[in-house]
Design a protein around this motif. Sequence first.
Motif, PDB file in Angstrom:
ATOM      1  N   MET A 156     -13.157  -2.578   5.069  1.00 49.29           N
ATOM      2  CA  MET A 156     -13.460  -2.254   3.834  1.00 49.29           C
ATOM      3  C   MET A 156     -15.118  -1.665   3.928  1.00 49.29           C
ATOM      4  O   MET A 156     -15.072  -0.533   3.060  1.00 49.29           O
ATOM      5  CB  MET A 156     -13.651  -3.348   2.871  1.00 49.29           C
ATOM      6  N   GLN A 170     -17.064  -5.798  -1.208  1.00 47.35           N
ATOM      7  CA  GLN A 170     -15.807  -4.902  -1.633  1.00 47.35           C
ATOM      8  C   GLN A 170     -14.527  -5.716  -0.964  1.00 47.35           C
ATOM      9  O   GLN A 170     -13.301  -5.519  -1.585  1.00 47.35           O
ATOM     10  CB  GLN A 170     -16.050  -3.550  -0.577  1.00 47.35           C
ATOM     11  N   THR A 171     -14.538  -6.559  -0.156  1.00 48.99           N
ATOM     12  CA  THR A 171     -13.618  -7.519   0.229  1.00 48.99           C
ATOM     13  C   THR A 171     -13.150  -8.343  -0.897  1.00 48.99           C
ATOM     14  O   THR A 171     -11.778  -8.475  -1.379  1.00 48.99           O
ATOM     15  CB  THR A 171     -13.595  -8.428   1.342  1.00 48.99           C
ATOM     16  N   THR A 173     -13.847  -7.671  -4.164  1.00 42.38           N
ATOM     17  CA  THR A 173     -13.202  -7.192  -5.234  1.00 42.38           C
ATOM     18  C   THR A 173     -11.966  -6.133  -5.290  1.00 42.38           C
ATOM     19  O   THR A 173     -11.194  -6.300  -6.036  1.00 42.38           O
ATOM     20  CB  THR A 173     -14.282  -6.231  -5.760  1.00 42.38           C
ATOM     21  N   ARG A 174     -11.787  -5.735  -3.917  1.00 44.22           N
ATOM     22  CA  ARG A 174     -10.433  -4.921  -3.701  1.00 44.22           C
ATOM     23  C   ARG A 174      -9.365  -5.697  -3.010  1.00 44.22           C
ATOM     24  O   ARG A 174      -8.208  -5.494  -2.999  1.00 44.22           O
ATOM     25  CB  ARG A 174     -10.813  -3.993  -2.682  1.00 44.22           C
ATOM     26  N   LEU A 175      -9.566  -7.224  -2.505  1.00 48.35           N
ATOM     27  CA  LEU A 175      -8.754  -7.770  -1.893  1.00 48.35           C
ATOM     28  C   LEU A 175      -8.418  -9.426  -2.590  1.00 48.35           C
ATOM     29  O   LEU A 175      -7.140  -9.465  -2.935  1.00 48.35           O
ATOM     30  CB  LEU A 175      -9.091  -8.090  -0.452  1.00 48.35           C
ATOM     31  N   ASN A 272      -0.707  -6.741  -1.720  1.00 43.42           N
ATOM     32  CA  ASN A 272      -2.050  -6.764  -2.296  1.00 43.42           C
ATOM     33  C   ASN A 272      -2.943  -6.026  -0.915  1.00 43.42           C
ATOM     34  O   ASN A 272      -3.894  -5.264  -1.308  1.00 43.42           O
ATOM     35  CB  ASN A 272      -2.445  -8.074  -2.260  1.00 43.42           C
ATOM     36  N   ASP A 275      -2.254  -2.238  -1.068  1.00 46.01           N
ATOM     37  CA  ASP A 275      -3.164  -1.669  -2.376  1.00 46.01           C
ATOM     38  C   ASP A 275      -4.544  -1.642  -1.884  1.00 46.01           C
ATOM     39  O   ASP A 275      -5.217  -0.479  -2.123  1.00 46.01           O
ATOM     40  CB  ASP A 275      -3.168  -2.524  -3.453  1.00 46.01           C
ATOM     41  N   ALA A 276      -5.284  -2.714  -1.219  1.00 41.46           N
ATOM     42  CA  ALA A 276      -6.655  -2.712  -0.902  1.00 41.46           C
ATOM     43  C   ALA A 276      -6.831  -1.444   0.103  1.00 41.46           C
ATOM     44  O   ALA A 276      -8.034  -0.917  -0.071  1.00 41.46           O
ATOM     45  CB  ALA A 276      -6.898  -3.968  -0.354  1.00 41.46           C
TER      46      ALA A 276
END
Length: 512
Positions: A156, A170-171, A173-175, A272, A275-276
């Motif tokens: 990420m 980032q992990t 919020t995005r995963l 998911n 998407d991340a």
Amino acid sequence: MADVDNIDDLMTSIRPDQLDPGAVIAQSLDNQWVPAQLAKKMIERGESLEQVRKQRHKEVRAEYFRSLINASQVIINRAYFYNNDAINCDLAEGGLARTAHQKLLASGALVPFLLNERHPAEEPPAYLHAHGDGFTAWQETLDGMGAADRVQCVRMSWDHSENDRDNKEQTRTRLFQPFTEKVQGLTAKDTDILAAQIGVERQDVDRFRRRLGEVVGFSNDLSVRRKPVVRNVLYEEFVSAPGTNVAEGRYDRNKPFAGEIKQLLDLIYNTNLADALGRYPLTPSGSLRRVALQEAREARVTQGFVEDPEQLLTFLQRQAFAAVQDHLTPSAVDALTLHDIWLLRQNSAWHEYVTAFSALTADPGAFHDSVGRVFDRYVRLNSEILKLARGRRQATPNQWLPVVEVVVTLGAAVFTAISGNGIWEVVGGVTPLAVTGSVGGSVQLVLRNRLEGRQEQRFAREIATVRLASAREWSQFHDLVRRLPGYRETANTSPSATASATTQDNEDLLEY
């Protein structure tokens, strides 16, 4: 052992946006993935993953090879390189098998996904319980890479902030946060449609709806108490047998809808991650498809929605395809070796096939103009597979009747058109559920042998996302399909949203 202190000697660090546009996350490599029918038998018999290891290994191996055949780049959780026998067996074998794996790494065909790690050869955290021999083989494979070779690793963030703060944020919020949101949004779906797609009998829909409410309630309670909402925790409560380690894969038939909940959690988990990273989830045949989640997110990779009933109809209309000269194909992709897969990817037929499909996904609106080209390249590619398989004693050629299958899923209805090899048929399976508002779905393209077998080489992927604004537009599309030549319709009581194409716990930053 690879020198983790000199990262640049081995690794090229890349961000998600630097992955190939056609890169995929192969769901079959998930450490909990089991074909739907096998999972059902496991639950009925109380069997663990180890007890079905031989059969599952064969299935995972075939899907692993299919992902390398049908996609330019495959992203794999780093842990699977040493924990998944379907991958690691080549590393442990050595020789041509390990060399082929090294070439796939060096070419960027295989890309390790790193979560907390900054290097692919780092020792795994203790809670992962990595198999010693498997990790040793992985380290030896990396150590044996050529001096000029580099392994592309995606993360990420590679920012060197204090305590790796940027990557962790980032992990989350995005995963992890999107996973939580998707689980907690399950009861906001049209549960009648969801139940029908996942195979719940109509008389059990109310019980299934209440069980989903329990899953969502449990997840909400975890969030309120600032506890992580991860698949392992949900498995322990709703899927796994009490007192067993989730990694054992022993699913409890006494827990209501354990199999259905497992399918949903696995689907959410794997889409998911895709998407991340901004790329495609590659769903194995027979597994629950993304359309079941009733979401709009796929528009990210399909250039928007198909919203016009007449435009949607074009996907089901008859196509003319190139004549097929070669009527044989290997009956089992897993009869090939990883070295064969490497050789195949060097062939011009493979490059032409991948290029043709990339053009189709970039512009699904041009389906009429491009699908024939994809089919033609697919035929040529399978001829090359046959040439490789002829040298393998265990590869028994099958009669080959290649066809194109287009599957349009709209809510709880499924329309399938099959053409090629002199046949044309279109079938609708319509569940007797009232359509009261907008309805979503997808278009899936399947290239396969008409004489379908689980080990046959085949391709399946979503190519367009559908959103019809009202019940009126749904009725309009239904009427248009009914007028297609040879159309027949069945009343489905439990239509399937299955494809025809691992979380570990740690309080600081969980393994995904």
